[in-house]
Design a protein around this motif. Sequence first.
Motif, PDB file in Angstrom:
ATOM      1  N   LEU A   8      56.101  61.054 -16.014  1.00 22.57           N
ATOM      2  CA  LEU A   8      55.817  62.320 -16.700  1.00 22.57           C
ATOM      3  C   LEU A   8      56.521  62.352 -18.054  1.00 22.57           C
ATOM      4  N   ARG A  67      49.711  57.904 -12.279  1.00 24.01           N
ATOM      5  CA  ARG A  67      50.230  59.036 -11.494  1.00 24.01           C
ATOM      6  C   ARG A  67      49.273  59.382 -10.358  1.00 24.01           C
ATOM      7  N   SER A  68      47.988  59.368 -10.695  1.00 30.51           N
ATOM      8  CA  SER A  68      46.977  59.748  -9.716  1.00 30.51           C
ATOM      9  C   SER A  68      46.968  58.793  -8.520  1.00 30.51           C
ATOM     10  N   PRO A  92      43.998  66.447  -5.735  1.00 30.84           N
ATOM     11  CA  PRO A  92      44.363  65.172  -6.384  1.00 30.84           C
ATOM     12  C   PRO A  92      43.326  64.072  -6.175  1.00 30.84           C
ATOM     13  N   PHE A 150      53.873  64.006  -5.898  1.00 33.86           N
ATOM     14  CA  PHE A 150      54.991  64.901  -6.235  1.00 33.86           C
ATOM     15  C   PHE A 150      55.111  66.027  -5.211  1.00 33.86           C
ATOM     16  N   ASN A 203      54.373  74.840  -5.689  1.00 34.89           N
ATOM     17  CA  ASN A 203      53.383  74.687  -6.767  1.00 34.89           C
ATOM     18  C   ASN A 203      51.968  74.388  -6.278  1.00 34.89           C
ATOM     19  N   ILE A 219      49.601  65.648 -10.928  1.00 33.49           N
ATOM     20  CA  ILE A 219      48.894  65.029  -9.794  1.00 33.49           C
ATOM     21  C   ILE A 219      47.699  64.180 -10.242  1.00 33.49           C
ATOM     22  N   GLY A 220      47.603  63.934 -11.556  1.00 31.51           N
ATOM     23  CA  GLY A 220      46.634  62.946 -12.020  1.00 31.51           C
ATOM     24  C   GLY A 220      45.428  63.469 -12.772  1.00 31.51           C
ATOM     25  N   LEU A 231      58.623  70.554 -13.969  1.00 30.10           N
ATOM     26  CA  LEU A 231      59.680  70.103 -13.046  1.00 30.10           C
ATOM     27  C   LEU A 231      61.042  70.642 -13.470  1.00 30.10           C
ATOM     28  N   PHE A 282      57.383  69.647  -4.996  1.00 32.79           N
ATOM     29  CA  PHE A 282      58.266  70.493  -5.807  1.00 32.79           C
ATOM     30  C   PHE A 282      58.982  71.526  -4.944  1.00 32.79           C
ATOM     31  N   GLN A 283      60.097  72.000  -5.492  1.00 29.51           N
ATOM     32  CA  GLN A 283      60.882  73.015  -4.791  1.00 29.51           C
ATOM     33  C   GLN A 283      60.051  74.284  -4.540  1.00 29.51           C
ATOM     34  N   GLY A 284      59.301  74.685  -5.579  1.00 27.52           N
ATOM     35  CA  GLY A 284      58.517  75.929  -5.470  1.00 27.52           C
ATOM     36  C   GLY A 284      57.103  75.689  -4.961  1.00 27.52           C
ATOM     37  N   ARG A 327      49.329  67.268   0.093  1.00 25.87           N
ATOM     38  CA  ARG A 327      48.736  67.039  -1.234  1.00 25.87           C
ATOM     39  C   ARG A 327      49.351  65.795  -1.886  1.00 25.87           C
ATOM     40  N   GLU A 330      62.055  74.266 -12.610  1.00 29.39           N
ATOM     41  CA  GLU A 330      62.204  74.621 -11.189  1.00 29.39           C
ATOM     42  C   GLU A 330      63.529  75.316 -10.937  1.00 29.39           C
ATOM     43  N   SER A 367      61.401  62.751 -13.623  1.00 33.25           N
ATOM     44  CA  SER A 367      60.254  62.807 -14.546  1.00 33.25           C
ATOM     45  C   SER A 367      59.920  61.420 -15.086  1.00 33.25           C
ATOM     46  N   ASP A 415      61.370  66.905  -5.586  1.00 32.43           N
ATOM     47  CA  ASP A 415      62.429  67.599  -6.324  1.00 32.43           C
ATOM     48  C   ASP A 415      62.857  68.832  -5.528  1.00 32.43           C
TER      49      ASP A 415
END
Lengths: 223, 460
Positions: free
Chosen positions: A54, A81-82, A107, A87, A93, B346-347, B457, A89-91, A155, B460, A49, A167
Amino acid sequence: MLRVTNLKKIFSSGDTKVVATNDISLTIEEGQFISIVGQSGSGKSTLLSMLGALEKPTEGKIEIDGQDITKLRSHALTRHRSKKIGFIFQGFNLIPNLTALENVMLPMEPTDRPKKMRMQQARELLDQVGITGAKQRRKPGKLSGGEQQRVAIARALANRPKLILADEPTGNLDSKTSKMIFELLRGLSQSQGVTIIIVTHDLALARQTERVFRLQDGKLTEQ
Amino acid sequence: MNVVTRGIRNAFRNATRTISIVLILGLTIGLSLVMLIANQAVDSKIKQTMGSIGNTVNIRPVGFSGSNSVNNALTTEQLAKVQKLAHIKSLSQLLGSNAQTEGTSSSPQGGAQASGPAANNTAKTSLVSPFKLNCDKGKCSGGGIRLNTTGEAPKLPDNFSLPINFMGTNQPTNPSNFEASAFKIVNGKAIDGSKDINDAMISAEMAKKNRLGVGSTFTAFDQTLRVAAIFESNTQTANSSVVLSLPALQRLTEQPGVITNAIATVDSLDNLESATSAIKDSLGSAADVTSSLDQAKQAIEPLKSVRNISLYSLLGAVVAGGVIILLTMIMIVRERKREIGILKAIGFGNTRIIFQFMCEALTLTTLGAIIGLGIGIAAGNPVTSMLVSNGSAGGQGAPAGFAQSISGPAADALESIKATVGWEIILYGFGAALLIALIGSSLAASLIAKVRPSEVLRSE
C-alpha cells in the motif's frame, strides 16, 4: 516466502524528517503465524502498509515469493494486492450497504470469476468462519462485532492469498471474542498454510504466535 | 454484484439525500429542457419566417397605389436595366386592370373609397367574382378589394358586385405576382406571357362560380377570351384574378407599353438589401422600390433575443446541474474515503472505483432527467410563449412601460410559435444528464485517484 531487506521509510513534513522504520530486515516462511508488537507511533502500521504494497519504502526491498514488490508499478501493485494479500482491520471496514456475502464476494470481482462461482466460494468461506444461514444475507450493521470481524476474515481469504496482514484484529472486540478470532486465524494459518502477520498491543495474544517481533523507534527486533 | 449494480445501489444509500439531489437535478434538467425547447421552437420559427418572407422587390411608378390611373408608368427600357443588375434572378412585369360584371356596380354610396388592384373601372366582363365583400367595424374587404370609410359602414348598391382584376404579365405562373406562396396549374396549359393572344388563366374558384372549364369562353373589354388553364393559389387576390399575357392586356386596355408594377426576384435573401439599393439607384426618382427585408428584420429581432436568452439559460442550467452533481459527488467521495481506501486495499484499481462512482452519478442524473423531462414537457410551451411575449414587448431601446409595436409577418411569427417535444428533446435530456454526470464525476475521479489506502490503515 517473505523477505524484507534493509527497509527504511522516511516521512518528510517541511524541513522535518521522521524515520518511521529504520533498516528493517526479516524473513518469514510460508504458513508462519507471527505478531508484531509496539507502542503507538512505533511504525507498526507503516510497516504493515509497506508489506501490503500500500506504500512504497524510501529504501530497501520486499520480496514475496522472490518478486521485489517495491519495483512494481501502480497497476501491478493493485493486481499483486488482489491476488496475494488479504487485509484485516481493527474496525472491520466492511461496506455497510452490502450483505456479508456481498462483502466477501467483493475482492473476487477484479479476478473476473463468474458470479455463480464467486457466490459459492463466498458462502464456503463464511461457513468456514462460522457465519452461516441467514446471517450471510445480513448487512454488517445487523451483525455483532465478532461476526463482522469473521466476515472481514472471510473477505481477506476470498482470493486465497499467501499473506494475510491483520492490523489490531481484536482491538475492537471483548476478550472472549478476541480469543475466538485469534484461534480462528491460527487455525487458518495451520490448515491452509497462509502466512499471517498480526499487529497487536495485546502481549498475551502475541505470545501465542510462532514468532513475536517488537517495533521500537523504527527498529524491529525478534523477541 | 458488479460495479454497475453497486454504483446504482449506492445512489440510494441515503434516501433523504438522494431525493433532495434528484429533485434539484430534476429542476435543473427541466429548466435546461424548457430552454432547449424554447430555443428550438424560436430557431425553427426564425428559419420558417426567413423562408416564408419572399426575396422579392416590388417596383411601382412613384405615387402609384394600385387604385389611381398611371400617368408615369414604368417603361420596358427602365426595367431592362433592372433585369441586368447583379443578383436579380427574374423580373415579372405586370399591368393591372379591372372590369365590372355586366349589369352590376362596385361603387359604394356615401363617402367610402375603394382601393386595391381592381378598383375604379369602366370596362365590362361576363365573369362574376367568386368572393363577397365582408364588412367589420366600418372596414370592408374581399377579393383583393378594400373599402376605407370614415367610420360608418358603407352603403352598397343593390346590384353591387366585386370587380374582376385582370392581370397581364410576362410571367403568368409566378406566385409573387399575387403575393402568394403557392400557384399551381390544375387543368389546361399555362399561357405564354409574351404572346398577344386572347387566352386567359382563371382560378378554380372563379371557374366554379362561372361554370367554366378549359376551352370555355367569356367576354371582357368587349372581346371574347378563351380559358386556357385553371389554377389554384393560396391568396384571395390570386383567386379573384384573371391572368393574361402582358401584351394581350396592354392591347385590350389600350395601354401599349404600360407597366404598372414589376416584381424582381433576388437570388437569395442575403442579397436582398444590396439588390434593393441597386434597383433604387438604377431607377432613381421614377419608382418606389420596396422590399420585404425590413419586415423580416422586424420579425426576427425579438425572436433572436429570445433565442439568445434561451441559449444562455440552457447553458447556465447545464452548468448548474454539473456543479450540483460535482459538489454532491465531492461530498460523497469525501464521506466514503475510507471505503475507497478499503476497495483499493483489497485489489480494486482506480478505474473500477471511478466507474462505480460514475454509475452512481449517472443514476442520480438519470432520475433527475426523468423528472426534468416531465417538467420540460409540461412547461415547454408556456415558458416559450412567456419568453416570446416578454421578448417582443420589451423591445430594445423601448422606454419602460412602452411596448414596441410589431405588426404584419413579425406579429404572425411571434403569435404562432408552438413548442413541440419530440424524441430529439428526450435524447437531449438524457444527453444532458450524461454530460452533467461526466462533469460531476470528473473532480470526484481525481479525488478518488488521490486516496491512499495506507491512510485508511493509519487512521485506525
